[in-house]
Design an enzyme around this catalytic site. Structure first.
Site, PDB file in Angstrom:
ATOM      1  N   HIS A 122      72.636  99.742 -13.591  1.00  0.00           N
ATOM      2  CA  HIS A 122      71.288  99.304 -13.765  1.00  0.00           C
ATOM      3  C   HIS A 122      70.372 100.449 -14.132  1.00  0.00           C
ATOM      4  O   HIS A 122      70.011 101.023 -12.845  1.00  0.00           O
ATOM      5  CB  HIS A 122      70.923  98.606 -12.448  1.00  0.00           C
ATOM      6  CG  HIS A 122      71.497  97.258 -12.356  1.00  0.00           C
ATOM      7  ND1 HIS A 122      70.880  96.282 -11.644  1.00  0.00           N
ATOM      8  CD2 HIS A 122      72.710  96.760 -12.589  1.00  0.00           C
ATOM      9  CE1 HIS A 122      71.568  95.181 -11.660  1.00  0.00           C
ATOM     10  NE2 HIS A 122      72.724  95.331 -12.222  1.00  0.00           N
ATOM     11  N   ARG A 147      72.211  98.020 -18.043  1.00  0.00           N
ATOM     12  CA  ARG A 147      71.410  96.678 -18.094  1.00  0.00           C
ATOM     13  C   ARG A 147      70.047  97.712 -17.961  1.00  0.00           C
ATOM     14  O   ARG A 147      69.932  98.547 -17.159  1.00  0.00           O
ATOM     15  CB  ARG A 147      71.276  95.903 -16.788  1.00  0.00           C
ATOM     16  CG  ARG A 147      70.541  94.764 -16.631  1.00  0.00           C
ATOM     17  CD  ARG A 147      70.774  94.002 -15.637  1.00  0.00           C
ATOM     18  NE  ARG A 147      69.735  94.511 -14.518  1.00  0.00           N
ATOM     19  CZ  ARG A 147      69.441  93.871 -13.164  1.00  0.00           C
ATOM     20  NH1 ARG A 147      70.278  92.754 -13.187  1.00  0.00           N
ATOM     21  NH2 ARG A 147      68.631  94.494 -12.470  1.00  0.00           N
ATOM     22  N   TYR A 159      60.853  91.624 -11.475  1.00  0.00           N
ATOM     23  CA  TYR A 159      62.375  91.758 -10.948  1.00  0.00           C
ATOM     24  C   TYR A 159      63.068  93.019 -11.513  1.00  0.00           C
ATOM     25  O   TYR A 159      62.917  93.320 -12.576  1.00  0.00           O
ATOM     26  CB  TYR A 159      63.140  90.388 -11.579  1.00  0.00           C
ATOM     27  CG  TYR A 159      64.382  90.684 -11.391  1.00  0.00           C
ATOM     28  CD1 TYR A 159      65.182  90.949 -12.358  1.00  0.00           C
ATOM     29  CD2 TYR A 159      65.272  90.788 -10.077  1.00  0.00           C
ATOM     30  CE1 TYR A 159      66.607  91.263 -12.439  1.00  0.00           C
ATOM     31  CE2 TYR A 159      66.383  91.216  -9.892  1.00  0.00           C
ATOM     32  CZ  TYR A 159      67.107  91.569 -10.971  1.00  0.00           C
ATOM     33  OH  TYR A 159      68.419  91.904 -11.134  1.00  0.00           O
ATOM     34  N   ASP A 210      68.221  91.217 -18.080  1.00  0.00           N
ATOM     35  CA  ASP A 210      68.043  89.902 -17.119  1.00  0.00           C
ATOM     36  C   ASP A 210      67.002  89.614 -16.984  1.00  0.00           C
ATOM     37  O   ASP A 210      65.941  90.105 -16.650  1.00  0.00           O
ATOM     38  CB  ASP A 210      68.615  90.431 -15.881  1.00  0.00           C
ATOM     39  CG  ASP A 210      68.886  89.402 -14.787  1.00  0.00           C
ATOM     40  OD1 ASP A 210      69.529  89.687 -13.735  1.00  0.00           O
ATOM     41  OD2 ASP A 210      68.395  88.167 -15.068  1.00  0.00           O
ATOM     42  N   HIS A 212      66.183  86.838 -15.421  1.00  0.00           N
ATOM     43  CA  HIS A 212      65.997  86.398 -14.029  1.00  0.00           C
ATOM     44  C   HIS A 212      65.331  84.956 -13.941  1.00  0.00           C
ATOM     45  O   HIS A 212      64.516  84.951 -13.015  1.00  0.00           O
ATOM     46  CB  HIS A 212      65.373  87.461 -13.075  1.00  0.00           C
ATOM     47  CG  HIS A 212      65.898  87.448 -11.842  1.00  0.00           C
ATOM     48  ND1 HIS A 212      65.240  86.683 -10.627  1.00  0.00           N
ATOM     49  CD2 HIS A 212      67.094  87.935 -11.524  1.00  0.00           C
ATOM     50  CE1 HIS A 212      66.035  87.320  -9.795  1.00  0.00           C
ATOM     51  NE2 HIS A 212      67.329  87.722  -9.933  1.00  0.00           N
ATOM     52  N   GLU A 236      70.560  87.712 -19.924  1.00  0.00           N
ATOM     53  CA  GLU A 236      71.136  86.997 -18.696  1.00  0.00           C
ATOM     54  C   GLU A 236      69.831  86.035 -18.182  1.00  0.00           C
ATOM     55  O   GLU A 236      68.855  86.282 -18.101  1.00  0.00           O
ATOM     56  CB  GLU A 236      71.375  88.372 -18.000  1.00  0.00           C
ATOM     57  CG  GLU A 236      71.800  87.696 -16.381  1.00  0.00           C
ATOM     58  CD  GLU A 236      72.214  88.806 -15.199  1.00  0.00           C
ATOM     59  OE1 GLU A 236      72.426  89.837 -15.713  1.00  0.00           O
ATOM     60  OE2 GLU A 236      72.213  88.345 -14.199  1.00  0.00           O
ATOM     61  N   GLU A 262      75.373  83.492 -11.996  1.00  0.00           N
ATOM     62  CA  GLU A 262      75.323  84.283 -10.760  1.00  0.00           C
ATOM     63  C   GLU A 262      74.898  83.266  -9.606  1.00  0.00           C
ATOM     64  O   GLU A 262      75.614  83.543  -8.612  1.00  0.00           O
ATOM     65  CB  GLU A 262      74.741  85.512 -10.688  1.00  0.00           C
ATOM     66  CG  GLU A 262      73.206  85.335 -10.719  1.00  0.00           C
ATOM     67  CD  GLU A 262      72.553  86.522 -10.575  1.00  0.00           C
ATOM     68  OE1 GLU A 262      72.651  87.352 -11.644  1.00  0.00           O
ATOM     69  OE2 GLU A 262      71.459  86.906  -9.752  1.00  0.00           O
ATOM     70  N   ARG A 283      78.903  84.350 -15.169  1.00  0.00           N
ATOM     71  CA  ARG A 283      78.598  85.464 -14.017  1.00  0.00           C
ATOM     72  C   ARG A 283      78.902  84.740 -12.901  1.00  0.00           C
ATOM     73  O   ARG A 283      78.766  85.849 -11.864  1.00  0.00           O
ATOM     74  CB  ARG A 283      77.024  85.510 -14.251  1.00  0.00           C
ATOM     75  CG  ARG A 283      76.607  86.032 -15.432  1.00  0.00           C
ATOM     76  CD  ARG A 283      75.894  87.586 -15.472  1.00  0.00           C
ATOM     77  NE  ARG A 283      75.232  87.929 -14.398  1.00  0.00           N
ATOM     78  CZ  ARG A 283      75.319  88.995 -13.667  1.00  0.00           C
ATOM     79  NH1 ARG A 283      76.365  89.583 -13.802  1.00  0.00           N
ATOM     80  NH2 ARG A 283      74.573  89.199 -12.571  1.00  0.00           N
ATOM     81  N   GLU A 339      79.594  93.709 -13.237  1.00  0.00           N
ATOM     82  CA  GLU A 339      78.206  94.261 -12.795  1.00  0.00           C
ATOM     83  C   GLU A 339      78.798  95.320 -11.750  1.00  0.00           C
ATOM     84  O   GLU A 339      79.587  95.048 -10.855  1.00  0.00           O
ATOM     85  CB  GLU A 339      77.204  93.231 -12.418  1.00  0.00           C
ATOM     86  CG  GLU A 339      75.988  93.707 -11.942  1.00  0.00           C
ATOM     87  CD  GLU A 339      74.957  92.975 -11.563  1.00  0.00           C
ATOM     88  OE1 GLU A 339      75.238  91.582 -11.402  1.00  0.00           O
ATOM     89  OE2 GLU A 339      73.894  93.317 -11.137  1.00  0.00           O
ATOM     90  N   TRP A 402      61.637  82.973  -9.308  1.00  0.00           N
ATOM     91  CA  TRP A 402      61.497  84.357  -8.852  1.00  0.00           C
ATOM     92  C   TRP A 402      62.729  85.079  -9.748  1.00  0.00           C
ATOM     93  O   TRP A 402      64.067  84.437 -10.070  1.00  0.00           O
ATOM     94  CB  TRP A 402      61.839  84.462  -7.586  1.00  0.00           C
ATOM     95  CG  TRP A 402      62.377  86.210  -7.152  1.00  0.00           C
ATOM     96  CD1 TRP A 402      61.170  87.303  -7.435  1.00  0.00           C
ATOM     97  CD2 TRP A 402      63.360  86.904  -7.049  1.00  0.00           C
ATOM     98  NE1 TRP A 402      61.634  88.301  -7.097  1.00  0.00           N
ATOM     99  CE2 TRP A 402      63.096  88.166  -6.852  1.00  0.00           C
ATOM    100  CE3 TRP A 402      64.746  86.485  -6.886  1.00  0.00           C
ATOM    101  CZ2 TRP A 402      64.026  89.297  -6.533  1.00  0.00           C
ATOM    102  CZ3 TRP A 402      65.596  87.387  -6.618  1.00  0.00           C
ATOM    103  CH2 TRP A 402      65.377  88.968  -6.566  1.00  0.00           C
TER     104      TRP A 402
END
Ligand code: CS2
Ligand code: MG
Length: 402
Positions: A122, A147, A159, A210, A212, A236, A262, A283, A339, A402
């Site tokens: 990340h 990422r 985020y 991402d 999010h 993502e 995820e 994910r 990840e 979020w």
């Protein structure tokens, strides 16, 4: 091999983790991760009050029968708390079965299908310049996939931009903190950020991002289209995925690969997305999607539809989940990427493990089982600390994703 004892261990070495420890009548122990960020005590209670009493005396080798007893027997099926609890039992039983066989877990899951598990790190920064420097740092650490998340001009926070550059812990207060979001500012900034990444680093190495869960389908289609020149490995969580059919809109407009799942906890959350080829990476995780047994079924269904694994591996999934996930991802035919958000030194001291990072890959190691242990004396030094994930509002005050 019967289950003689079951302990639910809650510890907070830098962040909260819940671990299920099963002990058999011949003294073997197996561990399963039961951590659900912000809802840890709900899972600990579900395990302690409703699952553990059913486990004592069961044959530890009967993994699938135990799984279906806990899934169908609960009556109230699915959901993150239930499926995280079932996951912990399933993972601990697979750990026990592999230990009883004296084999690393991947040998019970079909054996090695690749040299190692390619991971992504990340890179994130408060602004474009800091983010680009972080991409350089992760390239220097040997990551083949990175990422990229950045602060958005005009927004106080967003985020994925962490205080500490190696770990990312979003559950930053007992009561949810509030973030502000502007889709317009984000959609305007992202193509500029990714253009800067490709101008500085070229096209070798995978770049991921991402979203999010923050866009509507047509906004996500617009973003995917605008990022096509930068050849993302994946975009993502572009849209909240309760409405799986909405992803048909994205597919009509963009060839940017989509990763999602995820927050999924059963195959039903992804049945349409995978079955209609609406996504490219799934994910779902060992800890939140019912354990190794159920995640394996999701990944086998995904393989039929050219969908590859992209397992979530944030700091708030414990080393027990990561270790078990590496064994499964070493074995499956449709591996994509994994990840790897590192854990703190405190966490690693509580969860000694056999896995290691080398040449952009994680290697699960050859220890019997999933190769992750728990130092209970160290764990006892870190009592639970209430922590919740943030909430997000639009600039007009609307409560947003979020
Ligand atoms: C994120 C996570 O790693 C990711 O892709 O979506 O950081 C996620 O926000 C946390 O795991 C939530 O607890
Ligand atoms: Mg994510």
């Amino acid at each position: 091999m019967k289950i003689a004892k079951a302990d639910v261990i809650v510890t907070c070495p830098g962040r909260n983790f819940v671990t299920l420890k099963l002990t058999t009548d011949d003294g073997l122990t197996g561990l399963g991760d039961a951590t659900l960020n912000g809802r840890e005590l709900a899972v600990a209670s579900y395990l302690g009050d409703h699952v553990v009493p059913c486990l004592i005396g069961r044959d530890a080798h009967r993994i699938d029968d135990t799984w279906h007893t806990l899934y169908r027997g609960a009556y109230w099926r699915r959901g993150p708390v239930t499926m995280t609890a079932i996951a912990a039992v399933d993972t601990a039983l697979w750990d026990l079965k592999a230990k009883a066989a004296g084999l690393p877990l991947y040998q019970l899951l079909g054996g090695r299908s690749r040299d190692g598990v390619t991971v992504y790190g990340h890179a994130n920064g408060a602004d474009m310049a800091e983010t680009l420097d972080e991409v350089q740092r992760f390239r220097d650490m040997g990551y083949k996939a990175i990422r990229v998340q950045s602060g958005i001009p005009g927004l106080a926070s967003t985020y994925g931009v962490s205080k500490d550059k190696l770990f990312y812990e979003p559950a930053d207060a007992a009561v949810p903190t509030e973030n502000l979001w502007s889709t317009e500012a984000y959609l305007d900034f992202m193509p500029k950020l990714l253009d800067a990444v490709r101008v500085r680093f070229g096209y070798d190495g995978h770049i991921l991002h991402d979203v999010h869960h923050r866009l509507t389908p047509i906004e996500a289609a617009r973003l995917g289209k605008s990022l096509e020149p930068y050849r993302l490995f994946w975009l993502e969580d572009p849209v909240p995925a309760e409405n799986q059919e909405a992803f048909r809109i994205l597919r009509q407009h963009t060839v940017t690969p989509i990763a999602i799942g995820e927050v999924f906890n059963t195959i039903w959350d992804a049945k349409t997305l995978i079955g209609e080829h609406l996504i490219d990476y799934i994910r779902a995780t060992v800890v939140h999607a019912g354990g190794i047994s159920h995640l394996r079924r999701i990944l086998d269904f995904a393989a039929l539809h050219h969908v590859r694994s992209g397992c979530h591996g944030a700091t708030d999934l414990s080393p027990v989940c990561l270790g078990a996930s590496l064994h499964l991802n070493l074995a499956i035919p449709n591996f994509g990427v994994h990840e790897y958000m590192r854990h703190t030194a405190e966490t690693d001291a509580v969860f000694p493990h056999a896995y290691s990072f080398r040449d952009g890959m994680l290697h699960p190691g050859e220890a019997p089982g999933h190769g992750v242990t728990l130092d209970e004396t160290a764990a006892a030094r870190f009592p639970y600390k209430p922590a919740s994930l943030p909430i997000n509002r639009l600039t007009d005050g609307t409560l947003w994703h979020w």
